[in-house]
Design a protein around this motif. Sequence first.
Motif, mmCIF file in Angstrom:
data_model
loop_
_atom_site.group_PDB
_atom_site.id
_atom_site.type_symbol
_atom_site.label_atom_id
_atom_site.label_comp_id
_atom_site.label_asym_id
_atom_site.label_seq_id
_atom_site.Cartn_x
_atom_site.Cartn_y
_atom_site.Cartn_z
ATOM 1 N N ILE A 26 116.529 57.586 19.969
ATOM 2 C CA ILE A 26 117.875 58.168 20.239
ATOM 3 C C ILE A 26 118.894 57.314 21.124
ATOM 4 C CG2 ILE A 26 119.271 60.247 21.277
ATOM 5 C CD1 ILE A 26 117.072 62.036 20.122
ATOM 6 N N ARG A 27 118.012 56.814 22.253
ATOM 7 C CA ARG A 27 118.961 56.119 23.228
ATOM 8 C C ARG A 27 119.228 54.786 22.588
ATOM 9 N NH1 ARG A 27 115.444 54.525 26.668
ATOM 10 N NH2 ARG A 27 113.457 56.033 26.219
ATOM 11 N N GLU A 28 118.432 54.382 21.441
ATOM 12 C CA GLU A 28 119.149 53.060 20.854
ATOM 13 C C GLU A 28 120.415 53.157 20.150
ATOM 14 O OE1 GLU A 28 116.741 50.320 17.807
ATOM 15 O OE2 GLU A 28 116.967 52.339 17.157
ATOM 16 N N GLY A 29 120.783 54.283 19.733
ATOM 17 C CA GLY A 29 122.065 54.627 19.241
ATOM 18 C C GLY A 29 122.092 54.571 17.730
ATOM 19 N N LEU A 30 121.286 54.086 16.970
ATOM 20 C CA LEU A 30 121.351 54.066 15.430
ATOM 21 C C LEU A 30 121.257 55.201 14.664
ATOM 22 C CD1 LEU A 30 119.100 50.738 14.995
ATOM 23 C CD2 LEU A 30 121.672 50.785 15.136
ATOM 24 N N ALA A 45 117.860 62.449 26.433
ATOM 25 C CA ALA A 45 118.469 61.948 25.214
ATOM 26 C C ALA A 45 118.153 63.092 24.152
ATOM 27 C CB ALA A 45 118.161 60.535 24.640
ATOM 28 N N ASP A 95 118.285 63.609 10.903
ATOM 29 C CA ASP A 95 118.606 65.223 11.702
ATOM 30 C C ASP A 95 118.131 66.302 10.849
ATOM 31 O OD1 ASP A 95 120.923 64.113 13.920
ATOM 32 O OD2 ASP A 95 121.170 63.191 11.981
ATOM 33 N N ASP A 148 122.643 60.405 16.462
ATOM 34 C CA ASP A 148 123.503 60.028 17.292
ATOM 35 C C ASP A 148 124.458 61.230 17.906
ATOM 36 O OD1 ASP A 148 125.170 60.435 15.119
ATOM 37 O OD2 ASP A 148 125.681 58.366 15.304
ATOM 38 N N SER A 149 124.393 62.314 17.317
ATOM 39 C CA SER A 149 125.122 63.678 17.620
ATOM 40 C C SER A 149 126.554 63.473 17.042
ATOM 41 C CB SER A 149 125.156 63.900 19.331
ATOM 42 O OG SER A 149 123.545 64.053 19.581
ATOM 43 N N GLN A 150 126.614 62.548 16.162
ATOM 44 C CA GLN A 150 127.991 62.460 15.539
ATOM 45 C C GLN A 150 127.898 62.532 14.057
ATOM 46 O OE1 GLN A 150 130.259 58.974 17.172
ATOM 47 N NE2 GLN A 150 128.946 58.963 18.950
ATOM 48 N N LYS A 166 120.230 51.232 10.178
ATOM 49 C CA LYS A 166 120.435 52.370 10.597
ATOM 50 C C LYS A 166 119.484 53.090 9.584
ATOM 51 C CE LYS A 166 124.894 52.751 12.696
ATOM 52 N NZ LYS A 166 126.369 53.248 12.484
ATOM 53 N N TRP A 183 120.397 65.776 21.895
ATOM 54 C CA TRP A 183 120.947 65.790 20.760
ATOM 55 C C TRP A 183 120.515 67.226 20.241
ATOM 56 C CZ3 TRP A 183 116.551 67.216 17.497
ATOM 57 C CH2 TRP A 183 117.116 67.239 16.078
#
Length: 216
Positions: A151-155, A191, A166, A158-160, A91, A195
């Motif tokens: 973004i689609r990878e998720g590392l 994606a 960011d 992640d909008s969290q 990450k 975001w």
Amino acid sequence: MTDPVIVHGYRFSVYNQIVRMTLQHKGVACTSIEVDPFTDPVPKSYLKMHPFGRVPLLVHGDFQIYETAAITSYIDAAFDGPPLVPAEAKKAARMTQVISIVDNYAYWPMVRQVASQRVFAPLYGQAPDEAMIAKGMQKSQTVLTSLDKIIREGLVLDSQQITSADCHLAPMIGYFVQARDGDEELAKHQALSRWWSWVSCLQSFQDTRPPLPDQH
């Protein structure tokens, strides 16, 4: 007494917003000093602190540092508050990659070519350079596609959980989508669009978003 934090920056600069977003997420108050890097010549007093005459520059007590990625790294390490660098190696590496993409491939086409010509030029009574916008849009497509894949990878992104990725990317997209061409292109990347819908609503983004110049 806590050493004061001073940001020398330009109110229209995406890099100034990056630093201010980072400070806000760490809960650090700052004093802003306006520096226009497009002034010719840049004041000698500023060049003594930043020999390249760019913005931003951060002063924390007797410590001075320039280059945005270095500034945000320092802020994250020097102050309490939620960490902006992930602990997990993959990450953290992906976050650094996004920052590098932003600096090396996103800023010039998305901000200096598309947004500058489509949004800023008319505000100054100038006709947009359509050829420059077309070049910027072509290069921006590669940037957006690459970021959408990340973004689609998720590392990261992640909008969290907010990371420095960011904070570095949001101001670039913020200017880009103010151009009709940019907004339409972003919508093609699902994606990244999701975001953007999330990050653009964050208080830190709204509070630090640069104004548009009031000139005609």
